[in-house]
Design an enzyme around this catalytic site. Structure first.
Site, PDB file in Angstrom:
ATOM      1  N   LYS A 197       1.169   4.315   7.200  1.00  0.00           N
ATOM      2  CA  LYS A 197       0.157   5.385   6.332  1.00  0.00           C
ATOM      3  C   LYS A 197       0.613   6.642   6.219  1.00  0.00           C
ATOM      4  O   LYS A 197       1.445   6.975   7.130  1.00  0.00           O
ATOM      5  CB  LYS A 197      -1.265   5.065   6.546  1.00  0.00           C
ATOM      6  CG  LYS A 197      -1.971   3.794   6.121  1.00  0.00           C
ATOM      7  CD  LYS A 197      -1.976   3.204   4.668  1.00  0.00           C
ATOM      8  CE  LYS A 197      -2.811   2.100   4.472  1.00  0.00           C
ATOM      9  NZ  LYS A 197      -2.094   0.807   5.147  1.00  0.00           N
ATOM     10  N   SER A 244       0.819  -1.173  -0.038  1.00  0.00           N
ATOM     11  CA  SER A 244       0.026  -0.107   0.031  1.00  0.00           C
ATOM     12  C   SER A 244       0.915   1.238   0.111  1.00  0.00           C
ATOM     13  O   SER A 244       0.152   2.387  -0.123  1.00  0.00           O
ATOM     14  CB  SER A 244      -0.960   0.160   1.060  1.00  0.00           C
ATOM     15  OG  SER A 244      -0.384   0.440   2.333  1.00  0.00           O
TER      16      SER A 244
END
Length: 208
Positions: free
Chosen positions: A167, A129
């Site tokens: 993230k 990701s």
């Protein structure tokens, strides 16, 4: 001076340089070294410094009088173990998994991060990701412990399900957004988030 005495004096000089940098943050002058190790001649100290450099224990910059850096080999010669970062488990960069807080091993601390020693930990990343940020599956991220972050910084965060993820962080009107760096993946939207730290480095051991 005999070879044995010369080697002993060089180690004494090396130790003094190390201790001085540790205590005040920058190396001593040649005259300070003279006074500390009982030598009257600056040229004698310069000779010892040159021999320490040839042995690979010291790096000198001839253009800067105080630019003396002890190498990893020099620290080993002094019996100083390298500073290390604890590796505290696995964090996912895809779908979050339960955080692992047990220390599994230690990793040598990069010299450019020594000022943060004691505040760092390392986590292995699984998932894709964060690939647009250059964080790949299997990479190890170096994280500085902190509980806050600025918008756009890459963090390790705990979700409200007590799971950890890497993230990019954004605080928005009434929620927090943990944004992946992969166009095929959706952001994680949370009402509450706990930041474990900010990603400050990356180690990859499988470069082809």
């Amino acid at each position: 001076m005999s070879r044995k005495n010369s080697d002993t004096k060089q180690l004494e000089i090396l130790r003094y340089i190390y201790d001085t940098v540790e205590n005040r943050g920058f190396p001593p002058t040649v005259r300070e070294i003279c006074a500390a190790v009982g030598l009257s001649s600056t040229s004698t100290v310069h000779g010892h410094l040159s021999r320490l450099e040839r042995k690979g224990f010291l790096i000198k910059d001839a253009t800067k009088p105080r630019a003396l850096e002890i190498t990893a080999e020099g620290k080993t010669e002094l019996g100083i173990k390298p500073k290390e970062i604890p590796v505290v488990g696995v964090v996912t960069a895809g779908q979050p998994i339960l955080a692992v807080e047990d220390i599994s091993e230690y990793f040598p601390l990069p010299p450019d991060l020594e000022s943060d020693a004691g505040e760092l930990f390392m986590l292995k990343v699984h998932g894709n990701s964060m690939i647009k940020a250059g964080i790949l599956n299997g990479d190890n991220v170096i994280v500085r412990k902190q509980s806050t972050a600025n918008n756009g910084e890459i963090v390790v965060a705990m979700t409200d399900e007590n799971e950890a993820t890497v993230k990019r962080f954004f605080k928005e009107d009434d929620h927090y957004r943990l944004q992946p760096e992969n166009d095929t993946m959706a952001p994680i939207i949370l009402q509450q988030v706990s930041i474990l730290g900010k990603v400050v480095g990356l180690y990859r051991n499988n470069i082809q």
